[in-house]
Design a protein around this motif. Structure first.
Motif, PDB file in Angstrom:
ATOM      1  N   ALA B 151      12.078  28.310  18.544  1.00  0.00           N
ATOM      2  CA  ALA B 151      11.612  28.340  17.195  1.00  0.00           C
ATOM      3  C   ALA B 151      10.848  29.354  16.570  1.00  0.00           C
ATOM      4  CB  ALA B 151      10.717  27.050  17.303  1.00  0.00           C
ATOM      5  N   ALA B 152      10.164  29.958  17.537  1.00  0.00           N
ATOM      6  CA  ALA B 152       9.379  31.193  17.169  1.00  0.00           C
ATOM      7  C   ALA B 152      10.366  32.533  16.625  1.00  0.00           C
ATOM      8  CB  ALA B 152       8.468  31.581  18.039  1.00  0.00           C
ATOM      9  N   LEU B 153      11.430  32.471  17.456  1.00  0.00           N
ATOM     10  CA  LEU B 153      12.391  33.397  17.206  1.00  0.00           C
ATOM     11  C   LEU B 153      13.188  33.152  15.713  1.00  0.00           C
ATOM     12  CD1 LEU B 153      14.111  34.117  20.577  1.00  0.00           C
ATOM     13  CD2 LEU B 153      12.877  35.770  19.188  1.00  0.00           C
ATOM     14  N   LEU B 154      13.371  31.836  15.573  1.00  0.00           N
ATOM     15  CA  LEU B 154      14.169  31.304  14.210  1.00  0.00           C
ATOM     16  C   LEU B 154      13.068  31.638  13.276  1.00  0.00           C
ATOM     17  CD1 LEU B 154      16.130  29.449  12.970  1.00  0.00           C
ATOM     18  CD2 LEU B 154      14.594  27.707  13.208  1.00  0.00           C
ATOM     19  N   LEU B 155      11.738  31.454  13.201  1.00  0.00           N
ATOM     20  CA  LEU B 155      11.031  31.903  12.386  1.00  0.00           C
ATOM     21  C   LEU B 155      10.703  33.334  12.016  1.00  0.00           C
ATOM     22  CD1 LEU B 155       7.568  30.171  11.862  1.00  0.00           C
ATOM     23  CD2 LEU B 155       7.510  32.671  11.715  1.00  0.00           C
ATOM     24  N   LEU B 156      10.721  34.071  13.173  1.00  0.00           N
ATOM     25  CA  LEU B 156      10.711  35.600  12.884  1.00  0.00           C
ATOM     26  C   LEU B 156      11.826  36.045  12.049  1.00  0.00           C
ATOM     27  CD1 LEU B 156       9.324  36.762  16.105  1.00  0.00           C
ATOM     28  CD2 LEU B 156       8.341  36.770  14.062  1.00  0.00           C
ATOM     29  N   VAL B 157      13.172  35.470  12.473  1.00  0.00           N
ATOM     30  CA  VAL B 157      14.427  36.047  11.777  1.00  0.00           C
ATOM     31  C   VAL B 157      14.230  35.347  10.236  1.00  0.00           C
ATOM     32  CG1 VAL B 157      17.120  35.770  11.626  1.00  0.00           C
ATOM     33  CG2 VAL B 157      15.697  35.988  13.917  1.00  0.00           C
ATOM     34  N   ARG B 158      13.988  34.306  10.160  1.00  0.00           N
ATOM     35  CA  ARG B 158      13.821  33.808   8.594  1.00  0.00           C
ATOM     36  C   ARG B 158      12.697  34.752   7.930  1.00  0.00           C
ATOM     37  NH1 ARG B 158      16.077  30.189   5.042  1.00  0.00           N
ATOM     38  NH2 ARG B 158      14.832  30.727   3.256  1.00  0.00           N
ATOM     39  N   TRP B 159      11.757  35.037   8.513  1.00  0.00           N
ATOM     40  CA  TRP B 159      10.649  35.797   7.972  1.00  0.00           C
ATOM     41  C   TRP B 159      11.295  37.250   7.586  1.00  0.00           C
ATOM     42  CZ3 TRP B 159       8.384  40.512   9.378  1.00  0.00           C
ATOM     43  CH2 TRP B 159       7.074  40.674   8.638  1.00  0.00           C
ATOM     44  N   ALA B 160      11.850  37.722   8.558  1.00  0.00           N
ATOM     45  CA  ALA B 160      12.599  38.890   8.309  1.00  0.00           C
ATOM     46  C   ALA B 160      13.714  39.002   7.113  1.00  0.00           C
ATOM     47  CB  ALA B 160      13.288  39.775   9.664  1.00  0.00           C
ATOM     48  N   VAL B 161      14.357  37.975   7.057  1.00  0.00           N
ATOM     49  CA  VAL B 161      15.314  37.751   5.968  1.00  0.00           C
ATOM     50  C   VAL B 161      14.823  37.739   4.863  1.00  0.00           C
ATOM     51  CG1 VAL B 161      17.101  36.084   5.115  1.00  0.00           C
ATOM     52  CG2 VAL B 161      17.150  36.904   7.512  1.00  0.00           C
ATOM     53  N   GLU B 162      13.710  36.977   4.682  1.00  0.00           N
ATOM     54  CA  GLU B 162      13.140  36.776   3.357  1.00  0.00           C
ATOM     55  C   GLU B 162      12.323  38.052   2.975  1.00  0.00           C
ATOM     56  OE1 GLU B 162      10.309  33.403   2.834  1.00  0.00           O
ATOM     57  OE2 GLU B 162      12.101  31.940   3.139  1.00  0.00           O
ATOM     58  N   ARG B 163      11.698  38.757   3.805  1.00  0.00           N
ATOM     59  CA  ARG B 163      10.958  40.154   3.424  1.00  0.00           C
ATOM     60  C   ARG B 163      12.022  41.060   3.040  1.00  0.00           C
ATOM     61  NH1 ARG B 163       6.151  42.230   3.785  1.00  0.00           N
ATOM     62  NH2 ARG B 163       6.639  44.044   5.026  1.00  0.00           N
ATOM     63  N   ARG B 164      13.221  41.089   3.617  1.00  0.00           N
ATOM     64  CA  ARG B 164      14.445  41.974   3.197  1.00  0.00           C
ATOM     65  C   ARG B 164      14.671  41.505   1.576  1.00  0.00           C
ATOM     66  NH1 ARG B 164      19.969  41.708   3.393  1.00  0.00           N
ATOM     67  NH2 ARG B 164      20.854  43.792   3.376  1.00  0.00           N
ATOM     68  N   ARG B 165      14.799  40.269   1.496  1.00  0.00           N
ATOM     69  CA  ARG B 165      15.200  39.850   0.257  1.00  0.00           C
ATOM     70  C   ARG B 165      14.282  39.996  -0.982  1.00  0.00           C
ATOM     71  NH1 ARG B 165      14.118  35.538  -2.407  1.00  0.00           N
ATOM     72  NH2 ARG B 165      13.090  34.572  -0.865  1.00  0.00           N
ATOM     73  N   GLU B 166      12.904  40.123  -0.565  1.00  0.00           N
ATOM     74  CA  GLU B 166      11.711  40.258  -1.420  1.00  0.00           C
ATOM     75  C   GLU B 166      11.919  41.919  -1.753  1.00  0.00           C
ATOM     76  OE1 GLU B 166       8.261  39.163   0.251  1.00  0.00           O
ATOM     77  OE2 GLU B 166       8.845  37.154   0.135  1.00  0.00           O
ATOM     78  N   ARG B 167      12.183  42.629  -0.726  1.00  0.00           N
ATOM     79  CA  ARG B 167      12.260  44.122  -0.695  1.00  0.00           C
ATOM     80  C   ARG B 167      13.340  44.666  -1.903  1.00  0.00           C
ATOM     81  NH1 ARG B 167      12.211  45.481   4.311  1.00  0.00           N
ATOM     82  NH2 ARG B 167      14.275  46.210   4.638  1.00  0.00           N
ATOM     83  N   LEU B 168      14.521  43.916  -1.552  1.00  0.00           N
ATOM     84  CA  LEU B 168      15.588  44.327  -2.208  1.00  0.00           C
ATOM     85  C   LEU B 168      15.742  43.285  -3.488  1.00  0.00           C
ATOM     86  CD1 LEU B 168      18.264  44.176   0.480  1.00  0.00           C
ATOM     87  CD2 LEU B 168      17.224  46.303  -0.533  1.00  0.00           C
TER      88      LEU B 168
END
Lengths: 462, 286
Positions: B151-168
């Protein structure tokens, strides 16, 4: 003037106490102490720890530290100064544990009022209108006033405790479930405190007596006015093919047998608050001696002056250990040495007065050897080694940990859910609250709303 | 042996389950959810059946060495995942949680030589009614913590995806079309996984203490294995306390959950090596 001074001093003390109390009840402090505790405990697994019996014996301690100095060089002095060789007895460890216990205690005391009110206080059934419009979990179901009867039944069916109040034509409901979960955290914290106290009781009031050797048939006093006697020791094959060890031990109080039990690993003997654990066993030999008329011959163990007629059991400390057995009546001395090989017993028989060697060899199990007019028979035996333990902390530790586990189950799996309903002229307004587990409550709230809608629909259909 | 065949079946089934959960994460179809959950149940039955068969063959609980314990650990991870999936109705973490279970399963099936898989007689200390209670509860706790790591890995991937989306500065995917759960849902799943494991871990420590008292007359000995079990418990205690503090949800707790799982793996596989390296004796080495 003096009154003013007193007042100021009192004030300062009050402020100080309040601040310390607040500081001790802080969640941040709890987290910090837990992290510190992890680090301290972890250190004890990366640096060799001085065993407790060694720490309590000056010469053994010096010897142990000398070995540590050889291994760690100059760092050994630093480790010793920091208490890293005795982490679990170090002042830092004790301080962290005491502060954690205080933090737990203060947090629990602080929450007691809330817990008490949460369980016994009458709920506030009537809430202002804003409460129904601003809550996170809220719903409105079209219904008439007659739906009030159904609301109560739906909630009761879902195991809610329901309180109903009617005021100015509006029916208000309060319903809750799992109010005992308020007790969860106090129970967990209480359990932790009991475990900490139990550890202290073990350390300060417990004792252990290791390496109690019970040579077969001998009475070994163990203090407390009682003694132990090994009646039998068996090395047996277990059903799975492994070895099993069983010692039949008699407990004697004032030379009278008061208890007899078979002690095994995992099955200690208990008597008078003391548990006797089978920790190991050692080799022994039974020597039978008869003269030509088959009469019992008197023998004496030189080291202990123990005397027996016809049969005597001699125990060895281990491989290479020996004992001297004297037969003065026949001017014989037997040197018995135990070896790790098969057969394990080496015997030399000499004349007692001039030391002349009469016979020597490795007698087989049960083999009869005749020397100097005496027929000796050697039979292999074992003796049990016990450890006696008095631990007043064990029971409380188990009780504390059990309470803690119960508290955890209550905390995590008996969620507190609260509902407020207002049944007015044309609608039911519903609000829900959960202390923890918001996502879980979201589902529950949706189910309650659906059940109410269904109940209203059924009512309308009639 | 039937148990060996069942373990091999479960191993490949687990790989298929991980793929099914990954597909579910990508295509977000109901059939993918049913397929992946169904496969997970089948894996649990195969692994559990294998353990039962081995237990019957040995005439004792199959929980006495690292080989058997890891097999039980894998079964417990699948069981805990299924419970969590039912509890949260979020299947998105399955690829991660069961991916961890699959990696765990590689150890007994690929790393342990056949000679070390043989059923051996027990030392007297292990012949106790406390064996299944202590080791079984520990396996369940470890399983739940493995799921928490997923679940922690899921959260980290989700967080990374959102960060990328925000950055772009990309537009957000509509919630109903997004197969990935929102960050707060990932956080709730992670919390529940820890909640599933924590009482079992506490119970494992309690049963272990009672057993130690029965066998050695010491309910707590600061033995290296005991101490590392306590470290696991303390790390997750810290997790539960930090979650009550502001600013500690999400990413930080996910990292702590991964650290906690690291302590679990170290306790299982690293402690013996550490004991040898440091020169500590352990009563838990048989």
């Amino acid at each position: 003037m003096s009154e003013g001074k007193d007042f100021t001093r009192t004030n300062i003390i009050a402020v100080l106490v309040t601040r310390i109390w607040r500081g001790l009840s802080s969640l941040r402090l709890a987290a910090l102490l837990l992290a510190l505790f992890v680090i301290v405990v972890l250190l004890g697994t990366v640096v060799p720890q001085m065993p407790s019996p060694v720490a309590g014996n000056a010469s053994a301690r010096a010897e142990w530290l000398a070995v540590a100095r050889q291994r760690f060089g100059a760092r050994a002095a630093l480790y010793q100064w920091l208490g890293l060789f005795t982490v679990y007895r170090s002042p830092v460890f004790v301080l962290v544990v005491v502060l954690l216990a205080l933090n737990t205690l203060v947090c629990t005391v602080n929450r007691l009022g809330v817990v008490w009110r949460g369980i016994v206080a009458s709920p506030r059934v009537i809430q202002p209108t804003a409460f129904y419009t601003q809550a996170r979990f809220r719903a409105t179901i079209p219904a008439d006033r007659a739906a009030a009867d159904r609301v109560s039944r739906v909630l009761a069916r879902r195991r809610y405790r329901v309180v109903q109040v009617v005021r100015e034509g509006v029916t208000y409901f309060y319903a809750d479930r799992g109010r005992w979960s308020h007790l969860a955290m106090p129970l967990v914290h209480l359990g932790v405190l009991v475990v900490v106290l139990a550890f202290a009781a073990t350390r300060w009031a417990g004792w252990r007596m290791p390496d109690v050797v019970l040579p077969p048939g001998q009475v070994v006093p163990v203090g407390q006015g009682w003694a132990l006697r090994s009646e039998d020791f068996a090395v047996e094959r277990a059903p799975d093919g492994g070895w099993d060890y069983a010692a039949t031990i008699a407990v004697l109080a004032d030379e009278v047998e008061v208890q007899r039990e078979t002690v095994r690993v995992n099955a200690p003997l208990r008597y008078g608050g003391v548990s006797c654990y089978l920790t190991s066993y050692g080799p022994a030999v039974r020597v039978d001696a008869r003269d030509e008329q088959v009469s019992a011959v008197t023998m004496r163990v030189e080291s202990t002056a123990r005397e027996a007629q016809g049969s005597i059991v001699i125990s060895f400390a281990g491989a290479g250990a020996g004992e001297k057995l004297l037969v003065p009546e026949y001017d014989l001395a037997l040197d018995l040495v135990h070896h790790a090989q098969e057969p394990p017993l080496f015997v030399q028989v000499r004349r007692l007065d001039d030391g002349q060697l009469l016979a020597q060899g490795y007698p087989d199990e049960g083999e009869k050897v005749e020397v100097g007019g005496v027929r000796f028979t050697f039979t292999r035996e074992y003796y049990p080694v016990l450890e006696l333990v008095h631990d007043p902390g064990f029971g409380p530790a188990v009780a504390g940990a059990s309470v803690m586990v119960m508290g955890l189950v209550l905390a995590f799996f008996v969620p507190r859910r609260r509902l407020w309903l207002r049944v007015a002229e044309d609608e039911i307004c519903l609000v829900g609250q959960a202390r923890r587990d918001t996502p879980g409550f979201e589902e529950e709230f949706a189910r309650v709303v659906e059940a109410l809608r269904q109940a209203v629909r059924d009512n309308d259909a009639r | 042996m039937p148990d060996d065949w069942l373990f091999i079946l479960a191993f490949w089934g687990l790989l298929a389950t991980v793929i099914a959960y990954a597909v579910q994460l990508l295509v977000y179809r109901r059939w993918a959810g049913w397929l992946s959950s169904g496969l997970a149940v089948a894996v649990l039955l195969a692994q559990g059946g294998g353990l039962v068969a081995r237990g019957l063959r040995a005439g004792r609980w199959p929980l006495t060495d690292v080989y058997e314990f890891t097999l039980a650990f894998v079964a417990a991870t699948v069981l805990m995942w299924l419970l969590l999936e039912r509890w949260t109705r979020v299947g998105a973490g399955g690829a991660f949680a069961l991916g961890i279970a699959f990696l765990l399963d590689c150890y007994p099936l690929l790393r342990v030589p056949p000679a070390r898989r043989a059923i051996r007689p027990l030392v007297p200390a292990l012949r106790s009614a406390w064996l299944p209670l202590h080791v079984g509860t520990a396996a369940l706790a470890y399983g739940a913590f493995a799921v928490a790591a997923g679940a922690a890995l899921l959260l980290l991937v989700r967080w990374a995806v959102e960060r990328r989306r925000e950055r772009l500065m990309l537009p957000a995917t509509p919630l109903e079309a997004d197969p990935w759960p929102a960050l707060d849902v990932c956080d709730a799943v992670l919390y529940r996984a820890v909640v599933l494991g924590y009482p079992w871990m506490s119970l494992a420590l309690l049963c272990g203490a009672v057993w130690a008292q029965m066998a050695w007359g010491r309910y707590w000995n600061w033995d290296i294995k005991e101490t590392w079990s306590l470290i696991i418990w303390l790390v997750y205690t810290l997790f539960l306390h930090l979650r009550l503090m502001r600013g500690w949800r999400g990413l930080r707790l996910a990292l702590l959950a991964l650290f906690g799982f690291g302590t679990v793996l170290f306790t299982l596989w690293g402690v013996s090596g550490l004991a040898r390296a440091v020169g500590l004796q352990s009563l838990h080495v048989y």
